[in-house]
Design a protein around this motif. Structure first.
Motif, PDB file in Angstrom:
ATOM      1  N   VAL A 144      -6.391  -1.735   9.025  1.00 57.60           N
ATOM      2  CA  VAL A 144      -5.933  -0.349   8.969  1.00 57.60           C
ATOM      3  C   VAL A 144      -6.902   0.560   9.719  1.00 57.60           C
ATOM      4  O   VAL A 144      -6.498   1.405  10.519  1.00 57.60           O
ATOM      5  CB  VAL A 144      -5.785   0.111   7.499  1.00 57.60           C
ATOM      6  N   ILE A 145      -8.196   0.337   9.500  1.00 55.27           N
ATOM      7  CA  ILE A 145      -9.196   1.168  10.153  1.00 55.27           C
ATOM      8  C   ILE A 145      -9.163   0.964  11.677  1.00 55.27           C
ATOM      9  O   ILE A 145      -9.247   1.906  12.450  1.00 55.27           O
ATOM     10  CB  ILE A 145     -10.599   0.919   9.554  1.00 55.27           C
ATOM     11  N   GLN A 146      -8.971  -0.335  12.078  1.00 56.76           N
ATOM     12  CA  GLN A 146      -8.878  -0.619  13.508  1.00 56.76           C
ATOM     13  C   GLN A 146      -7.665   0.039  14.163  1.00 56.76           C
ATOM     14  O   GLN A 146      -7.661   0.325  15.346  1.00 56.76           O
ATOM     15  CB  GLN A 146      -8.850  -2.128  13.764  1.00 56.76           C
ATOM     16  N   SER A 147      -6.623   0.273  13.356  1.00 52.56           N
ATOM     17  CA  SER A 147      -5.436   0.933  13.891  1.00 52.56           C
ATOM     18  C   SER A 147      -5.696   2.437  14.044  1.00 52.56           C
ATOM     19  O   SER A 147      -4.780   3.196  14.280  1.00 52.56           O
ATOM     20  CB  SER A 147      -4.250   0.709  12.965  1.00 52.56           C
ATOM     21  N   ALA A 189       2.446   5.015   9.480  1.00 54.59           N
ATOM     22  CA  ALA A 189       1.428   6.049   9.671  1.00 54.59           C
ATOM     23  C   ALA A 189       1.478   6.622  11.093  1.00 54.59           C
ATOM     24  O   ALA A 189       1.173   7.797  11.296  1.00 54.59           O
ATOM     25  CB  ALA A 189       0.043   5.477   9.374  1.00 54.59           C
ATOM     26  N   GLU A 190       1.875   5.762  12.059  1.00 56.04           N
ATOM     27  CA  GLU A 190       1.971   6.251  13.442  1.00 56.04           C
ATOM     28  C   GLU A 190       3.054   7.318  13.585  1.00 56.04           C
ATOM     29  O   GLU A 190       2.964   8.207  14.422  1.00 56.04           O
ATOM     30  CB  GLU A 190       2.258   5.090  14.402  1.00 56.04           C
ATOM     31  N   GLN A 191       4.095   7.216  12.761  1.00 57.56           N
ATOM     32  CA  GLN A 191       5.205   8.179  12.817  1.00 57.56           C
ATOM     33  C   GLN A 191       4.923   9.453  12.015  1.00 57.56           C
ATOM     34  O   GLN A 191       5.602  10.444  12.195  1.00 57.56           O
ATOM     35  CB  GLN A 191       6.487   7.567  12.213  1.00 57.56           C
ATOM     36  N   TRP A 192       3.975   9.360  11.064  1.00 58.13           N
ATOM     37  CA  TRP A 192       3.797  10.461  10.098  1.00 58.13           C
ATOM     38  C   TRP A 192       3.305  11.734  10.765  1.00 58.13           C
ATOM     39  O   TRP A 192       2.392  11.693  11.562  1.00 58.13           O
ATOM     40  CB  TRP A 192       2.838  10.032   8.977  1.00 58.13           C
ATOM     41  N   TYR A 244       0.843  -1.197   0.000  1.00 54.15           N
ATOM     42  CA  TYR A 244       0.000   0.000   0.000  1.00 54.15           C
ATOM     43  C   TYR A 244       0.875   1.242   0.000  1.00 54.15           C
ATOM     44  O   TYR A 244       1.812   1.351   0.800  1.00 54.15           O
ATOM     45  CB  TYR A 244      -0.893   0.001   1.241  1.00 54.15           C
ATOM     46  N   GLN A 245       0.537   2.179  -0.870  1.00 49.19           N
ATOM     47  CA  GLN A 245       1.290   3.430  -0.905  1.00 49.19           C
ATOM     48  C   GLN A 245       0.382   4.575  -0.464  1.00 49.19           C
ATOM     49  O   GLN A 245      -0.677   4.795  -1.043  1.00 49.19           O
ATOM     50  CB  GLN A 245       1.836   3.704  -2.307  1.00 49.19           C
ATOM     51  N   PRO A 246       0.792   5.318   0.581  1.00 47.50           N
ATOM     52  CA  PRO A 246      -0.057   6.400   1.066  1.00 47.50           C
ATOM     53  C   PRO A 246      -0.106   7.592   0.126  1.00 47.50           C
ATOM     54  O   PRO A 246       0.822   7.837  -0.648  1.00 47.50           O
ATOM     55  CB  PRO A 246       0.601   6.796   2.390  1.00 47.50           C
ATOM     56  N   GLN A 247      -1.195   8.301   0.238  1.00 53.38           N
ATOM     57  CA  GLN A 247      -1.438   9.510  -0.543  1.00 53.38           C
ATOM     58  C   GLN A 247      -1.760  10.592   0.492  1.00 53.38           C
ATOM     59  O   GLN A 247      -2.617  10.376   1.342  1.00 53.38           O
ATOM     60  CB  GLN A 247      -2.681   9.209  -1.362  1.00 53.38           C
ATOM     61  N   ILE A 248      -1.051  11.699   0.475  1.00 60.29           N
ATOM     62  CA  ILE A 248      -1.318  12.699   1.505  1.00 60.29           C
ATOM     63  C   ILE A 248      -2.032  13.922   0.939  1.00 60.29           C
ATOM     64  O   ILE A 248      -1.929  14.236  -0.250  1.00 60.29           O
ATOM     65  CB  ILE A 248      -0.034  13.147   2.248  1.00 60.29           C
ATOM     66  N   CYS A 249      -2.766  14.579   1.827  1.00 57.22           N
ATOM     67  CA  CYS A 249      -3.475  15.792   1.446  1.00 57.22           C
ATOM     68  C   CYS A 249      -2.483  16.950   1.524  1.00 57.22           C
ATOM     69  O   CYS A 249      -1.804  17.124   2.537  1.00 57.22           O
ATOM     70  CB  CYS A 249      -4.639  16.023   2.404  1.00 57.22           C
ATOM     71  N   LEU A 250      -2.398  17.758   0.471  1.00 63.46           N
ATOM     72  CA  LEU A 250      -1.409  18.835   0.435  1.00 63.46           C
ATOM     73  C   LEU A 250      -1.848  20.075   1.211  1.00 63.46           C
ATOM     74  O   LEU A 250      -1.062  20.998   1.393  1.00 63.46           O
ATOM     75  CB  LEU A 250      -1.053  19.189  -1.010  1.00 63.46           C
ATOM     76  N   THR A 251      -3.092  20.098   1.684  1.00 59.60           N
ATOM     77  CA  THR A 251      -3.510  21.213   2.533  1.00 59.60           C
ATOM     78  C   THR A 251      -3.332  20.877   4.009  1.00 59.60           C
ATOM     79  O   THR A 251      -2.830  21.686   4.781  1.00 59.60           O
ATOM     80  CB  THR A 251      -4.996  21.584   2.292  1.00 59.60           C
ATOM     81  N   THR A 252      -3.747  19.646   4.400  1.00 63.79           N
ATOM     82  CA  THR A 252      -3.686  19.305   5.824  1.00 63.79           C
ATOM     83  C   THR A 252      -2.435  18.489   6.180  1.00 63.79           C
ATOM     84  O   THR A 252      -2.143  18.312   7.358  1.00 63.79           O
ATOM     85  CB  THR A 252      -4.898  18.457   6.231  1.00 63.79           C
ATOM     86  N   ALA A 298       3.914  -3.286   2.941  1.00 61.80           N
ATOM     87  CA  ALA A 298       2.960  -4.270   3.455  1.00 61.80           C
ATOM     88  C   ALA A 298       2.120  -3.609   4.552  1.00 61.80           C
ATOM     89  O   ALA A 298       2.536  -2.607   5.137  1.00 61.80           O
ATOM     90  CB  ALA A 298       3.703  -5.469   4.020  1.00 61.80           C
ATOM     91  N   VAL A 299       0.939  -4.182   4.822  1.00 58.66           N
ATOM     92  CA  VAL A 299      -0.025  -3.509   5.690  1.00 58.66           C
ATOM     93  C   VAL A 299       0.544  -3.185   7.083  1.00 58.66           C
ATOM     94  O   VAL A 299       0.309  -2.098   7.620  1.00 58.66           O
ATOM     95  CB  VAL A 299      -1.368  -4.279   5.758  1.00 58.66           C
ATOM     96  N   ASN A 300       1.321  -4.117   7.662  1.00 56.82           N
ATOM     97  CA  ASN A 300       1.859  -3.858   9.006  1.00 56.82           C
ATOM     98  C   ASN A 300       2.853  -2.711   9.007  1.00 56.82           C
ATOM     99  O   ASN A 300       2.874  -1.898   9.926  1.00 56.82           O
ATOM    100  CB  ASN A 300       2.535  -5.114   9.564  1.00 56.82           C
ATOM    101  N   ASP A 301       3.675  -2.656   7.958  1.00 58.47           N
ATOM    102  CA  ASP A 301       4.627  -1.556   7.833  1.00 58.47           C
ATOM    103  C   ASP A 301       3.890  -0.238   7.632  1.00 58.47           C
ATOM    104  O   ASP A 301       4.292   0.798   8.156  1.00 58.47           O
ATOM    105  CB  ASP A 301       5.587  -1.802   6.664  1.00 58.47           C
ATOM    106  N   LEU A 302       2.805  -0.294   6.875  1.00 60.85           N
ATOM    107  CA  LEU A 302       2.013   0.903   6.641  1.00 60.85           C
ATOM    108  C   LEU A 302       1.475   1.462   7.959  1.00 60.85           C
ATOM    109  O   LEU A 302       1.547   2.672   8.224  1.00 60.85           O
ATOM    110  CB  LEU A 302       0.844   0.595   5.693  1.00 60.85           C
ATOM    111  N   ILE A 303       0.955   0.563   8.807  1.00 56.26           N
ATOM    112  CA  ILE A 303       0.393   1.009  10.083  1.00 56.26           C
ATOM    113  C   ILE A 303       1.479   1.645  10.953  1.00 56.26           C
ATOM    114  O   ILE A 303       1.284   2.717  11.526  1.00 56.26           O
ATOM    115  CB  ILE A 303      -0.316  -0.169  10.804  1.00 56.26           C
ATOM    116  N   ARG A 304       2.654   1.002  10.983  1.00 56.10           N
ATOM    117  CA  ARG A 304       3.776   1.572  11.749  1.00 56.10           C
ATOM    118  C   ARG A 304       4.213   2.918  11.173  1.00 56.10           C
ATOM    119  O   ARG A 304       4.456   3.877  11.904  1.00 56.10           O
ATOM    120  CB  ARG A 304       4.976   0.611  11.751  1.00 56.10           C
TER     121      ARG A 304
END
Ligand code: C2E
Ligand code: CA
Ligand code: CA
Ligand code: CA
Length: 275
Positions: free
Chosen positions: A104-107, A272-275, A43-51, A264-270
């Motif tokens: 992901v949602i549960q995280s 996202a916690e740092q982002w 999974y590759q994240p996509q970020i909002c450029l305003t928030t 991978a999903v677990n790496d994504l969750i980790r």
């Protein structure tokens, strides 16, 4: 605006970076791999450029090959599409991603999910009902699922794909036009199909800072998307300078190595916690 369009109309017909396609797996091997559930999603994240918040993640398929290790889509997608395996592959991807998205949602990461679909998926008349049943079963709201289609995916059989796209949209799913600007009738498709998102192809985004024509195309895509009230996503954002320029130009969302690689999903969750 018209002046900008005129300046790029010539160069658009001559792709600067032609795609090379390797074909080294047989349809039989791929089908066996699918049936053995050897395919995985990154999974590759996509970020909002305003928030600056994570808005969604794009699911990208990989084959965890028992001998060859992780195999990327350019080594099997064309075989999959040519040999009638795309329905099987898309089913597998949908099942995996909808299940993983509950993790992901549960995280407590509130993001939506984007899936890539091919031409043959879009002419399957029962797709809207199937998708609705699957998302209902997994408690995923349709507006949290975006289907990404390339221009060639829609062009194949325009009438039946338009019917399917309209019904998907009526059920609340989002539709994204992927690799925008690389096909032959982008504007006709924007005009006819109910797209809610425009994804600027990475060949333009990754060169926009040093290639004037690429920059013009990016600007036109942003203007066009805004005027048509669509979300605009820039893909292939490889450095922070590009990210800041896109922000400055009013692009809504960004995706690329400058933010994160597919994980991978677990790496994504980790991550996202740092982002
Ligand atoms: P795409 O939909 O345009 O996906 C974006 C591709 O760009 C991905 O390659 C991604 O890993 C890569 N990418 C992301 N950020 C950057 C960046 O900053 N720089 C560069 N150079 N590349 C970046 P990937 O995963 O190899 O996928 C390639 C293509 O395969 C996708 O292009 C899509 O057309 C297809 N594909 C991938 N997953 C699926 C799937 O589940 N179903 C279908 N039908 N097609 C898929
Ligand atoms: Ca895509
Ligand atoms: Ca793309
Ligand atoms: Ca692309």
């Amino acid at each position: 605006f018209i002046e900008l369009l005129n300046r790029v109309s010539v160069s658009l017909n001559q792709p600067k970076y032609p795609k090379t396609v390797k074909q080294q797996y047989s349809p039989e091997e791929i089908e066996a791999g699918l049936r053995n559930h050897e395919f995985v999603l990154h999974y590759q994240p996509q970020i909002c450029l305003t928030t600056n918040k994570i808005n969604s993640v794009e699911a990208l398929v990989r084959w965890q090959h028992p001998k060859d290790g992780l195999v990327y889509p350019d080594q099997f997608i064309s075989v999959v599409e040519k040999h009638n395996l795309i329905e099987l592959m898309t089913q597998e991807i949908l099942n995996i991603s909808v299940k993983e998205s509950s993790a992901v949602i549960q995280s407590s990461l509130e993001v939506s999910l984007s899936i890539n679909v091919s031409a043959d998926n879009i002419i399957a008349l029962s797709l809207p009902e199937q998708l609705k049943a699957l998302t209902d079963k997994n408690h995923l709201a349709p507006h949290n699922l975006t289907l990404e289609l390339t221009e060639s995916a829609v062009m194949g059989e325009l009438t039946s794909s338009l019917d399917v796209l309209n019904r998907l949209r009526m059920k609340g799913f989002h539709l994204s036009i992927d690799d925008f600007g690389t096909g032959y009738s982008s504007l006709q498709q924007l005009y006819q199909a109910p797209f809610t998102e425009l994804k600027i192809d990475r060949q333009f985004v990754s060169s926009m800072l040093f290639d004037e024509e690429a920059m013009i195309i990016v600007k036109i895509c942003i203007m066009l998307g805004k005027m048509l009230n669509m979300n605009i996503v820039a893909e292939g954002v490889e450095n922070l300078e590009t990210l800041h320029e896109l922000q400055h130009l009013g692009c809504n969302f960004a995706q690329g190595y400058a933010i994160a690689k597919p994980m991978a999903v677990n790496d994504l969750i980790r991550w996202a916690e740092q982002w």
